[in-house]
Write a protein that holds these residues in place. Structure first.
Motif, short mmCIF file in Angstrom:
data_model
loop_
_atom_site.label_atom_id
_atom_site.label_comp_id
_atom_site.label_asym_id
_atom_site.label_seq_id
_atom_site.Cartn_x
_atom_site.Cartn_y
_atom_site.Cartn_z
N ALA A 77 0.84 -1.20 0.04
CA ALA A 77 -0.10 0.04 0.33
C ALA A 77 0.90 1.31 -0.01
CB ALA A 77 -0.88 -0.07 1.17
N ALA A 78 2.26 1.21 0.34
CA ALA A 78 2.81 2.52 0.37
C ALA A 78 3.27 3.09 -1.02
CB ALA A 78 4.40 1.97 0.91
N GLU A 79 2.91 4.19 -1.00
CA GLU A 79 3.03 5.08 -2.17
C GLU A 79 4.60 4.91 -2.98
OE1 GLU A 79 2.72 9.86 -3.46
OE2 GLU A 79 1.90 9.15 -1.78
N ASP A 80 5.50 5.00 -2.03
CA ASP A 80 6.79 4.80 -2.28
C ASP A 80 7.39 3.48 -1.58
OD1 ASP A 80 9.55 4.80 -2.67
OD2 ASP A 80 9.86 6.85 -2.65
N ARG A 81 7.39 2.44 -2.04
CA ARG A 81 7.72 1.23 -1.35
C ARG A 81 9.20 1.25 -0.84
NH1 ARG A 81 4.45 -3.81 -4.63
NH2 ARG A 81 2.53 -3.00 -4.45
N SER A 82 10.26 1.79 -1.90
CA SER A 82 11.48 1.70 -1.44
C SER A 82 11.61 2.34 -0.13
CB SER A 82 12.32 2.20 -2.41
OG SER A 82 12.23 1.26 -3.57
N HIS A 84 9.42 3.44 1.89
CA HIS A 84 8.65 2.75 3.25
C HIS A 84 9.55 1.69 3.72
CE1 HIS A 84 5.25 1.54 5.56
NE2 HIS A 84 5.58 0.13 4.90
N LEU A 85 10.10 0.97 2.90
CA LEU A 85 10.96 -0.39 3.39
C LEU A 85 12.25 0.13 3.87
CD1 LEU A 85 10.44 -3.39 3.36
CD2 LEU A 85 8.95 -2.14 1.90
N LEU A 86 12.66 1.30 3.75
CA LEU A 86 14.00 1.66 4.21
C LEU A 86 13.60 2.25 5.62
CD1 LEU A 86 16.97 2.42 3.94
CD2 LEU A 86 16.48 4.64 2.76
N ASP A 87 12.58 2.83 5.79
CA ASP A 87 12.03 3.43 7.13
C ASP A 87 11.87 2.29 8.13
OD1 ASP A 87 12.22 5.93 6.24
OD2 ASP A 87 10.29 6.18 5.92
N ILE A 88 11.19 1.30 7.51
CA ILE A 88 10.74 -0.04 8.41
C ILE A 88 12.13 -0.74 8.92
CG2 ILE A 88 9.71 -2.14 8.25
CD1 ILE A 88 7.85 -0.10 8.96
N ALA A 89 13.16 -0.96 7.79
CA ALA A 89 14.35 -1.62 7.98
C ALA A 89 15.28 -0.69 9.10
CB ALA A 89 15.23 -1.79 6.79
N ASN A 90 15.37 0.40 8.74
CA ASN A 90 16.09 1.29 9.81
C ASN A 90 15.63 1.19 11.11
OD1 ASN A 90 18.01 2.02 7.73
ND2 ASN A 90 17.03 3.96 7.14
N LEU A 91 14.28 1.16 11.42
CA LEU A 91 13.49 1.16 12.63
C LEU A 91 13.79 -0.12 13.24
CD1 LEU A 91 11.94 2.32 15.02
CD2 LEU A 91 9.89 1.57 13.86
#
Length: 269
Positions: A77-82, A84-91
């Motif tokens: 659902a993320a507008e910018d998947r890359s 979004h995944l970078l934010d999730i991975a960093n957290l």
């Protein structure tokens, strides 16, 4: 109000302190027991704020599984998947770093599925308990991803590089008995007793010789970067320092006096 009570009041809902054990819910029933960003955020804050009143960390899942991986529907659902995944991975990785840097034992209560991020978290624990119904799976290739949460670092150190590549690339489902045989889980208990036994174990460790555990974690973590001779030098320095520490003195004196060591009284003095 004691220091411990003050700390407990600051801990948000997915994190709580139970008898010197910092309990962190890494997943909830929301979004199919996927990795909880709130659990990561609250866990990071709690680990950074924790002081000597915390003697162990317990990782649990609240729901049918320990953690079934990332929220794939959220990825889609993320507008910018890359981004979004970078934010999730960093957290997620900030949480992993805090666990790695913790001076206390980390115990995981692995019930149901530990897939993707859940498997990564289980591999990070010093002691991971499962049950007959526990299943582990890398899961990343099934959605065309590569691992995060340190799996590409921890798994080769447990099973070797060749087996790690096979496990991740084939997306193999690993049953409980095989997980114990490979060293991914420490041992099995009854499915309905995983969290209670993990909490019992974490409490026991939390009231044990915590400075000894901190040194053990440090020695084992650093061993891969040292030669045997270098490791022997580090071990000699560490055991010498322990001999004159309050925990070391209490341990030796209790042995000589034929009594159980009173680790808590030493910490409080």
């Amino acid at each position: 109000m004691t220091e411990n009570q003050s700390f407990e009041q600051q801990v948000p809902s997915l994190v709580r302190v139970e008898d010197r054990v910092l309990r962190v819910a890494v997943a909830t029933s929301e979004h199919g027991t996927s990795l909880s960003p709130a659990g990561m955020e609250q866990g990071i804050a709690a680990l950074r704020a924790a002081g000597p009143e915390i003697g162990a960390v317990l990782l649990v899942g609240e729901g049918a599984n320990f953690c079934a991986g990332g929220n794939v529907l959220g990825f889609a659902a993320a507008e910018d998947r890359s981004a979004h995944l970078l934010d999730i991975a960093n957290l997620f990785h900030d949480f992993v770093r805090e666990l790695d840097e913790a001076a206390v034992p980390v115990v995981a209560a692995v019930h149901g599925w530990a897939a993707g991020a859940g498997m990564s978290l289980a591999l990070l624990a010093d002691i991971a308990l499962g049950g007959p119904g526990t299943k582990m799976r890398a899961a990343y290739p099934s959605i065309g991803f590569s691992p995060d949460g340190g799996m590409s670092w921890t798994l080769p150190r447990i099973v070797g590089q060749a087996r790690a590549r096979e496990i991740i690339m084939t997306d193999a489902v690993i049953g409980a008995d095989e997980a114990v045989r490979l060293g991914l889980l420490s041992r099995l208990v009854a499915d309905g007793e995983i969290q209670s036994e993990a909490l019992r174990l974490a409490r026991t460790l939390a009231h044990g010789p915590t400075s000894s555990y901190a040194t053990i974690r440090s020695l084992v973590a650093g061993s891969a970067q040292r030669t045997l001779s270098e490791q022997l030098d580090v071990e000699a320095a560490a055991i010498s320092a322990a001999a004159s520490s309050p925990i070391g003195i209490e341990g030796v004196d209790a042995f000589v006096e034929k009594r159980r060591p009173d680790w808590d009284s030493v910490r409080e003095s």
